[in-house]
Motif scaffolding. Structure first.
Motif, PDB file in Angstrom:
ATOM      1  N   ALA A 192      35.909  36.428  29.033  1.00 55.73           N
ATOM      2  CA  ALA A 192      36.272  36.642  27.635  1.00 55.73           C
ATOM      3  C   ALA A 192      36.924  35.401  27.036  1.00 55.73           C
ATOM      4  CB  ALA A 192      37.216  37.845  27.515  1.00 55.73           C
ATOM      5  N   VAL A 193      37.830  34.778  27.776  1.00 56.05           N
ATOM      6  CA  VAL A 193      38.511  33.570  27.287  1.00 56.05           C
ATOM      7  C   VAL A 193      37.502  32.428  27.130  1.00 56.05           C
ATOM      8  CG1 VAL A 193      40.207  31.802  27.872  1.00 56.05           C
ATOM      9  CG2 VAL A 193      40.758  34.215  28.208  1.00 56.05           C
ATOM     10  N   MET A 194      36.627  32.277  28.126  1.00 56.66           N
ATOM     11  CA  MET A 194      35.634  31.212  28.053  1.00 56.66           C
ATOM     12  C   MET A 194      34.713  31.414  26.858  1.00 56.66           C
ATOM     13  SD  MET A 194      32.665  30.120  30.767  1.00 56.66           S
ATOM     14  CE  MET A 194      31.633  31.490  30.223  1.00 56.66           C
ATOM     15  N   LEU A 195      34.258  32.643  26.641  1.00 55.31           N
ATOM     16  CA  LEU A 195      33.363  32.918  25.520  1.00 55.31           C
ATOM     17  C   LEU A 195      34.068  32.734  24.181  1.00 55.31           C
ATOM     18  CD1 LEU A 195      31.438  36.058  26.862  1.00 55.31           C
ATOM     19  CD2 LEU A 195      30.574  33.721  26.614  1.00 55.31           C
ATOM     20  N   PHE A 197      36.471  30.544  23.499  1.00 58.33           N
ATOM     21  CA  PHE A 197      36.537  29.104  23.214  1.00 58.33           C
ATOM     22  C   PHE A 197      35.150  28.532  22.935  1.00 58.33           C
ATOM     23  CE2 PHE A 197      40.810  29.472  24.807  1.00 58.33           C
ATOM     24  CZ  PHE A 197      41.497  28.446  24.177  1.00 58.33           C
ATOM     25  N   LEU A 198      34.141  29.038  23.646  1.00 61.47           N
ATOM     26  CA  LEU A 198      32.773  28.581  23.387  1.00 61.47           C
ATOM     27  C   LEU A 198      32.332  28.975  21.987  1.00 61.47           C
ATOM     28  CD1 LEU A 198      30.169  27.284  24.456  1.00 61.47           C
ATOM     29  CD2 LEU A 198      29.507  29.538  25.335  1.00 61.47           C
ATOM     30  N   PHE A 199      32.657  30.199  21.602  1.00 65.71           N
ATOM     31  CA  PHE A 199      32.319  30.676  20.260  1.00 65.71           C
ATOM     32  C   PHE A 199      33.001  29.825  19.196  1.00 65.71           C
ATOM     33  CE2 PHE A 199      33.585  33.288  16.612  1.00 65.71           C
ATOM     34  CZ  PHE A 199      32.355  33.725  16.159  1.00 65.71           C
ATOM     35  N   ALA A 216      40.315  29.961  18.498  1.00 67.57           N
ATOM     36  CA  ALA A 216      40.044  30.712  19.728  1.00 67.57           C
ATOM     37  C   ALA A 216      41.246  31.547  20.172  1.00 67.57           C
ATOM     38  CB  ALA A 216      39.641  29.753  20.847  1.00 67.57           C
ATOM     39  N   LEU A 217      42.459  31.062  19.957  1.00 65.68           N
ATOM     40  CA  LEU A 217      43.645  31.774  20.448  1.00 65.68           C
ATOM     41  C   LEU A 217      43.801  33.172  19.839  1.00 65.68           C
ATOM     42  CD1 LEU A 217      46.352  28.955  20.769  1.00 65.68           C
ATOM     43  CD2 LEU A 217      45.074  30.118  22.590  1.00 65.68           C
ATOM     44  N   PRO A 218      43.617  33.362  18.519  1.00 64.92           N
ATOM     45  CA  PRO A 218      43.709  34.733  18.000  1.00 64.92           C
ATOM     46  C   PRO A 218      42.682  35.681  18.607  1.00 64.92           C
ATOM     47  CG  PRO A 218      43.833  33.143  16.213  1.00 64.92           C
ATOM     48  CD  PRO A 218      43.443  32.380  17.433  1.00 64.92           C
ATOM     49  N   ILE A 219      41.462  35.175  18.868  1.00 64.15           N
ATOM     50  CA  ILE A 219      40.438  36.029  19.482  1.00 64.15           C
ATOM     51  C   ILE A 219      40.869  36.452  20.883  1.00 64.15           C
ATOM     52  CG2 ILE A 219      38.029  36.129  20.223  1.00 64.15           C
ATOM     53  CD1 ILE A 219      37.358  34.130  18.030  1.00 64.15           C
TER      54      ILE A 219
END
Length: 268
Positions: A192-195, A197-199, A216-219
Motif C-alpha cells: 500500500a505504501v509503495m503504491l 508513492f508510485l501513484f 503520498a503521505l495523506p494517502i
C-alpha cells in the motif's frame, strides 16, 4: 443474493449515479465561464514566470463546444459526489445490520470531504506541475497547448486524487460487509505504501520529491486509519460470533472453545 440480483442492483446504482452526474452537469454548464478562467490560471502564471507564450489552443470548429461539455461533466462529477458516493457505498454494503448501517452513515459523512480534499490537493499541485513542465519549452518557441488535452490532464489529476483519498472508505465498507479483514489489509501495508508513492510520482509529473511526498503521505495516513477501523470492527465481530457459537471470521477458535455453547471448556 444471486448473481443476477447483484447485476440488477449494480445497473440500478449506476443509472442513479449517472442521473446525479447529469443534474450536476446542468449546473456546471451555467458556471462554465468562471471555471474555465480558473483552469487557465496555471497557464497564465506559467507564462508570466517563464516569460513565454503559454495558452490554451482551440484547434477545431467544435472544440469550444466539446470543451464546455467536458467541463460541465467534470463539474457534474464533483458537484454530485455526495450522491454517487452514496450509490457506490449502498452497492458495496447491502447486507449490513441496522446498527452497522447507522455506523456506516456516520463514516460515509467523511467520504465526501475526503474526496473533495483529494481533489483540492491535486488542484494545489496543478500550478507547480504546469510551471515545471512548460519550463522545458525551448527558448524562442511558443507553447500552444491543446485545450482538450489540457483539460484531460487536469481532470485525470483531480479525479485520480479524489478517488485515491476515497479508497480507504471503500476498504472500510468491504470490511463492514465482512468481505475484507483488517489483518489482510495490515499484511499488505508495504504494498500500500509503495503504491501510494508510485501513484503520487506518476500523477505529479514534477522533478521535485517534496510534492510527491506531500501527496503520498495523506494517502498512506488514510490507509492506516482504515486498517485501524477494520481491526476494531473485526475484534467486535469475532467476540459476537464466539458468543453465538460461531468461529472467528478467519475460521479459528480459542483453545477450549466449544461450538455448541460458544464457551471455553474447563481445563483438565
Amino acid at each position: 443474493m444471486p448473481l443476477r440480483e447483484h447485476l440488477r442492483e449494480l445497473r440500478r446504482r449506476v443509472v442513479l449515479a449517472a442521473v446525479g452526474v447529469v443534474v450536476g452537469a446542468i449546473a456546471g454548464w451555467a458556471a462554465y465561464g468562471t471555471v474555465f478562467d480558473l483552469l487557465q490560471q496555471p497557464l497564465v502564471l506559467a507564462a508570466a514566470e517563464n516569460d513565454a507564450v503559454v495558452s490554451a489552443n482551440f484547434g477545431g470548429v467544435a472544440t469550444a463546444f466539446d470543451m464546455q461539455v467536458k467541463v460541465s461533466l467534470f463539474l457534474g462529477v464533483l458537484v454530485s459526489s455526495p450522491w454517487w458516493i452514496y450509490q457506490l457505498w449502498a452497492f458495496v454494503t447491502p447486507g449490513l445490520t441496522r446498527r452497522e448501517r447507522l455506523a456506516a452513515v456516520g463514516f460515509l459523512a467523511v467520504a465526501v470531504p475526503l474526496f473533495l480534499a483529494g481533489a483540492g490537493t491535486a488542484w494545489w499541485a496543478l500550478p507547480n506541475a504546469v510551471r515545471l513542465l512548460t519550463e522545458l519549452t525551448p527558448e524562442g518557441a511558443t507553447n500552444f497547448i491543446d485545450a482538450q488535452n489540457y483539460l484531460s490532464f487536469v481532470m485525470r489529476l483531480v479525479l485520480a486524487f479524489g478517488l485515491a483519498f476515497l479508497l480507504p472508505v471503500l476498504l472500510v465498507g468491504l470490511n463492514l460487509a465482512n468481505l475484507l479483514q483488517g489483518r489482510a489489509m495490515l499484511r499488505g501495508w508495504r504494498w500500500a505504501v509503495m503504491l501510494a508513492f508510485l501513484f503520487a510520482a506518476v500523477m505529479t509529473p514534477t522533478p521535485d520529491a517534496v510534492t510527491m511526498i506531500v501527496l503520498a503521505l495523506p494517502i498512506c495516513g488514510l490507509y492506516f486509519a482504515a486498517v485501524g477501523i477494520a481491526l476494531l470492527h473485526d475484534r467486535r465481530t469475532d467476540r459476537r460470533r464466539l458468543a453465538e457459537g460461531l468461529p472467528r471470521l478467519d475460521g479459528t477458535v480459542p483453545e477450549g472453545w466449544t461450538p455448541a455453547a460458544g464457551t471455553r471448556t474447563p481445563a483438565a
